[in-house]
Design a protein around this motif. Structure first.
Motif, PDB file in Angstrom:
ATOM      1  N   ARG A 128       0.833  -1.211   0.000  1.00 48.92           N
ATOM      2  CA  ARG A 128       0.000   0.000   0.000  1.00 48.92           C
ATOM      3  C   ARG A 128       0.867   1.261   0.000  1.00 48.92           C
ATOM      4  N   THR A 129       1.892   1.251   0.850  1.00 48.27           N
ATOM      5  CA  THR A 129       2.750   2.431   0.933  1.00 48.27           C
ATOM      6  C   THR A 129       3.490   2.664  -0.380  1.00 48.27           C
ATOM      7  N   CYS A 130       4.064   1.598  -0.940  1.00 53.87           N
ATOM      8  CA  CYS A 130       4.800   1.740  -2.206  1.00 53.87           C
ATOM      9  C   CYS A 130       3.870   2.212  -3.326  1.00 53.87           C
ATOM     10  N   LEU A 131       2.663   1.656  -3.364  1.00 52.09           N
ATOM     11  CA  LEU A 131       1.732   2.032  -4.431  1.00 52.09           C
ATOM     12  C   LEU A 131       1.344   3.513  -4.324  1.00 52.09           C
ATOM     13  N   LEU A 132       1.074   3.977  -3.106  1.00 53.37           N
ATOM     14  CA  LEU A 132       0.707   5.390  -2.939  1.00 53.37           C
ATOM     15  C   LEU A 132       1.870   6.306  -3.307  1.00 53.37           C
ATOM     16  N   LEU A 133       3.068   5.927  -2.890  1.00 60.88           N
ATOM     17  CA  LEU A 133       4.233   6.775  -3.191  1.00 60.88           C
ATOM     18  C   LEU A 133       4.484   6.842  -4.692  1.00 60.88           C
ATOM     19  N   LYS A 134       4.269   5.719  -5.364  1.00 63.75           N
ATOM     20  CA  LYS A 134       4.515   5.696  -6.811  1.00 63.75           C
ATOM     21  C   LYS A 134       3.391   6.394  -7.573  1.00 63.75           C
ATOM     22  N   THR A 135       2.167   6.158  -7.154  1.00 60.27           N
ATOM     23  CA  THR A 135       1.018   6.637  -7.923  1.00 60.27           C
ATOM     24  C   THR A 135       0.628   8.063  -7.567  1.00 60.27           C
ATOM     25  N   ALA A 145      12.823   3.503  -2.434  1.00 60.13           N
ATOM     26  CA  ALA A 145      13.778   2.605  -1.781  1.00 60.13           C
ATOM     27  C   ALA A 145      14.528   3.327  -0.668  1.00 60.13           C
ATOM     28  N   ALA A 146      14.943   4.560  -0.946  1.00 65.11           N
ATOM     29  CA  ALA A 146      15.674   5.326   0.074  1.00 65.11           C
ATOM     30  C   ALA A 146      14.762   5.645   1.253  1.00 65.11           C
ATOM     31  N   LEU A 147      13.528   5.970   0.958  1.00 63.07           N
ATOM     32  CA  LEU A 147      12.576   6.373   1.993  1.00 63.07           C
ATOM     33  C   LEU A 147      12.194   5.216   2.902  1.00 63.07           C
ATOM     34  N   LEU A 148      11.986   4.049   2.300  1.00 59.72           N
ATOM     35  CA  LEU A 148      11.505   2.897   3.074  1.00 59.72           C
ATOM     36  C   LEU A 148      12.621   1.913   3.411  1.00 59.72           C
ATOM     37  N   GLU A 149      13.848   2.291   3.071  1.00 55.92           N
ATOM     38  CA  GLU A 149      15.017   1.460   3.387  1.00 55.92           C
ATOM     39  C   GLU A 149      14.844   0.033   2.867  1.00 55.92           C
ATOM     40  N   MET A 150      14.606  -0.065   1.575  1.00 55.75           N
ATOM     41  CA  MET A 150      14.500  -1.375   0.922  1.00 55.75           C
ATOM     42  C   MET A 150      15.146  -1.252  -0.459  1.00 55.75           C
ATOM     43  N   PRO A 151      15.563  -2.374  -1.080  1.00 55.29           N
ATOM     44  CA  PRO A 151      16.130  -2.295  -2.424  1.00 55.29           C
ATOM     45  C   PRO A 151      15.102  -1.775  -3.424  1.00 55.29           C
ATOM     46  N   ALA A 152      15.575  -1.096  -4.462  1.00 57.76           N
ATOM     47  CA  ALA A 152      14.669  -0.530  -5.467  1.00 57.76           C
ATOM     48  C   ALA A 152      13.856  -1.641  -6.137  1.00 57.76           C
ATOM     49  N   THR A 154      12.797  -4.342  -4.793  1.00 55.80           N
ATOM     50  CA  THR A 154      11.716  -4.749  -3.882  1.00 55.80           C
ATOM     51  C   THR A 154      10.560  -3.750  -3.956  1.00 55.80           C
ATOM     52  N   ALA A 155      10.912  -2.467  -4.002  1.00 51.35           N
ATOM     53  CA  ALA A 155       9.871  -1.434  -4.117  1.00 51.35           C
ATOM     54  C   ALA A 155       9.076  -1.633  -5.401  1.00 51.35           C
ATOM     55  N   MET A 156       9.797  -1.931  -6.488  1.00 49.43           N
ATOM     56  CA  MET A 156       9.138  -2.138  -7.777  1.00 49.43           C
ATOM     57  C   MET A 156       8.211  -3.354  -7.714  1.00 49.43           C
ATOM     58  N   SER A 157       8.687  -4.392  -7.058  1.00 53.96           N
ATOM     59  CA  SER A 157       7.906  -5.609  -6.932  1.00 53.96           C
ATOM     60  C   SER A 157       6.628  -5.355  -6.113  1.00 53.96           C
ATOM     61  N   HIS A 158       6.773  -4.576  -5.038  1.00 50.82           N
ATOM     62  CA  HIS A 158       5.592  -4.249  -4.218  1.00 50.82           C
ATOM     63  C   HIS A 158       4.551  -3.502  -5.049  1.00 50.82           C
ATOM     64  N   VAL A 159       5.020  -2.543  -5.852  1.00 49.99           N
ATOM     65  CA  VAL A 159       4.080  -1.747  -6.658  1.00 49.99           C
ATOM     66  C   VAL A 159       3.389  -2.645  -7.686  1.00 49.99           C
ATOM     67  N   SER A 160       4.185  -3.499  -8.321  1.00 48.00           N
ATOM     68  CA  SER A 160       3.636  -4.384  -9.349  1.00 48.00           C
ATOM     69  C   SER A 160       2.573  -5.313  -8.758  1.00 48.00           C
ATOM     70  N   ARG A 161       2.896  -5.909  -7.619  1.00 42.70           N
ATOM     71  CA  ARG A 161       1.935  -6.827  -6.986  1.00 42.70           C
ATOM     72  C   ARG A 161       0.705  -6.076  -6.482  1.00 42.70           C
ATOM     73  N   ALA A 162       0.937  -4.876  -5.988  1.00 42.50           N
ATOM     74  CA  ALA A 162      -0.198  -4.078  -5.503  1.00 42.50           C
ATOM     75  C   ALA A 162      -1.148  -3.766  -6.657  1.00 42.50           C
ATOM     76  N   ARG A 163      -0.598  -3.370  -7.792  1.00 34.10           N
ATOM     77  CA  ARG A 163      -1.449  -3.055  -8.948  1.00 34.10           C
ATOM     78  C   ARG A 163      -2.226  -4.295  -9.397  1.00 34.10           C
ATOM     79  N   ALA A 164      -1.515  -5.433  -9.441  1.00 32.42           N
ATOM     80  CA  ALA A 164      -2.169  -6.664  -9.884  1.00 32.42           C
ATOM     81  C   ALA A 164      -3.310  -7.047  -8.943  1.00 32.42           C
ATOM     82  N   LYS A 165      -3.052  -6.922  -7.648  1.00 33.57           N
ATOM     83  CA  LYS A 165      -4.082  -7.298  -6.675  1.00 33.57           C
ATOM     84  C   LYS A 165      -5.260  -6.336  -6.737  1.00 33.57           C
ATOM     85  N   MET A 166      -4.953  -5.053  -6.888  1.00 35.14           N
ATOM     86  CA  MET A 166      -6.034  -4.064  -7.004  1.00 35.14           C
ATOM     87  C   MET A 166      -6.905  -4.368  -8.226  1.00 35.14           C
TER      88      MET A 166
END
Lengths: 182, 258
Positions: A128-135, A145-152, A154-166
């Motif tokens: 949810r956080t990654c999707l809101l930040l991206k969208t 990635a810098a904001l949430l302290e995760m690899p870029a 991983t952030a991309m993967s979260h956004v992709s999965r979030a979009r698919a689930k939505m």
């Protein structure tokens, strides 16, 4: 200086205020992403800013302001979410839980927005956080990635999965209706 | 920053993305930014003042008076710097700060019109003391404000106050009213120098007030000369508590728990 770049120096109050102003909207999105409710975003961001301002000496030179503040916002947002859940349990036990009433006459967009909001609540906190930040604030993956302290990645993967689930959750609403055959 | 390729780019006219933007665009955060800027300016001024105080003691063997002019200049410079910083940072300049339907970036800054005293003046202690002294003498208007009193389930109050200082429901004093915190009523309404305050009835039937502050917003009140009240200070975790009471000893503040 960008809030996402490592800062070589310690934070002064003036520098903090400048960087906070540059990143407040993003931090609001992080807070809302964690709690899943925009109603408390401002309170959490303000509290996080005042807490961080009182602990400027905990900022490590060589790290980014966004990561440091992002961590504080996430911590306070998680605390807030936990409190809200405990309160909800207490209200449920009292049988006083407020169920949102249907809105008769609401237009299609309002109805769709509500469905989107419900689907967003079904995502994990990170998705949810990654999707809101991206969208919503259109951050780059490297910034997320810098904001949430995760690899870029991983952030991309979260956004992709979030979009698919939505999309899956909202399939009915987003699929164009077929005209009935005569 | 180089942007990696998107695994699953959103379509240009994705209705889900459009809905998310409609519903989750950040609101104007100018008021918060202004408050943070003011707090930062105060902190900056305090640090400069502390540096100046250090300078006044002078190096070994040098009379303190020799450094006095420099100290004065440092203090004056601190206040000028603080005022300039607030103006510089709090002034609305960002074009994207105002979402649809809200005042534009060149509208009067909300925070400055609603809370002109964000920058604590030098006489904060005396002003806060006068406010506290006057509050109890004026009556108990706060008693009608929201409170976690007996009419609400205690567990709701405890959860609501979780992580915050609160009076346990079974405390020997009675909570009559509350402002600030999550009560939904601003303490500004009652002209109280606190982010959060509790009006309580003591065992004698008299009223007292407990103000709850963060260290960085601590007004350090001093009651005016001749006040019929006494003021007691207590530190509780990351909070500062002030009890203003007609009694010679604090009764309510020691009962407050996190």
């Amino acid at each position: 200086m960008s809030p996402y770049d490592p800062s070589p120096d310690r934070l002064t109050p003036a520098r903090f205020a400048t960087l906070f102003r540059a990143s407040s909207r993003v931090l609001w999105c992080v807070a809302v992403g964690v709690v899943g409710d925009r109603a408390h975003g401002e309170d959490i961001v303000q509290e996080a800013a005042l807490v961080a301002l009182g602990k400027l000496d905990t900022f490590r030179p060589g790290t980014s302001f966004a990561a440091w503040m992002g961590q504080t916002v996430r911590y306070l947002a998680l605390n807030h979410r936990r409190k809200v859940r405990r309160r909800q349990v207490a209200l449920d036990a009292e049988g006083t839980r407020l169920v949102p009433a249907g809105l008769p006459g609401a237009d299609a967009q309002t109805s769709f927005d509500r469905s989107v909001s419900n689907a967003l609540a079904e995502l994990s906190e990170s998705q949810r956080t990654c999707l809101l930040l991206k969208t919503v604030v259109e951050l780059e993956y490297a910034e997320i990635a810098a904001l949430l302290e995760m690899p870029a990645g991983t952030a991309m993967s979260h956004v992709s999965r979030a979009r698919a689930k939505m999309r899956a959750l909202l399939e009915v609403e987003t699929t164009p209706r077929k005209e009935a055959m005569p | 920053m180089s942007e990696p390729n998107d695994l699953d780019p959103a379509p240009a006219e994705d209705p889900i993305a459009a809905s998310l933007k409609r519903q989750f665009s950040p609101p104007s955060l100018q008021a918060i930014e202004a408050r943070v800027a003011a707090e930062a300016a105060n902190l900056e001024a305090d640090q400069l003042e502390a540096d100046a105080d250090d300078g006044e003691t002078g190096p070994a063997g040098v009379p303190a008076a020799a450094n006095e002019p420099r100290g004065w200049w440092m203090v004056a410079a601190a206040f000028v710097a603080a005022a300039a910083l607030v103006l510089l940072i709090a002034w609305p300049t960002r074009d994207d700060a105002a979402p649809q339907g809200e005042p534009g970036p060149h509208a009067p800054p909300i925070a400055q019109t609603e809370r002109p005293l964000e920058v604590i003046p030098p006489s904060t202690s005396e002003r806060a003391g006068h406010q506290l002294d006057g509050f109890l003498r004026r009556g108990d208007a706060l008693a009608s404000a929201d409170a976690c009193g007996p009419r609400e389930p205690p567990e709701v109050c405890d959860v609501e106050a979780g992580g915050y200082p609160h009076l346990p429901p079974a405390a020997a004093v009675t909570l009559l009213g509350e402002c600030g915190g999550r009560s939904g009523t601003s303490c500004d309404t009652f002209d109280l120098p606190a982010d959060r305050a509790l009006l309580v009835q003591l065992s004698t039937g008299e009223h007292a007030i407990v103000c709850i502050e963060h260290p960085w917003t601590d007004p350090k009140p001093t009651l005016p000369p001749g006040s019929r009240y006494n003021l007691f200070r207590r530190e509780l975790g990351a909070y500062i508590l002030y009890e203003v009471t007609p009694r010679p000893e604090p009764e309510a503040a020691p009962l407050v728990r996190l």
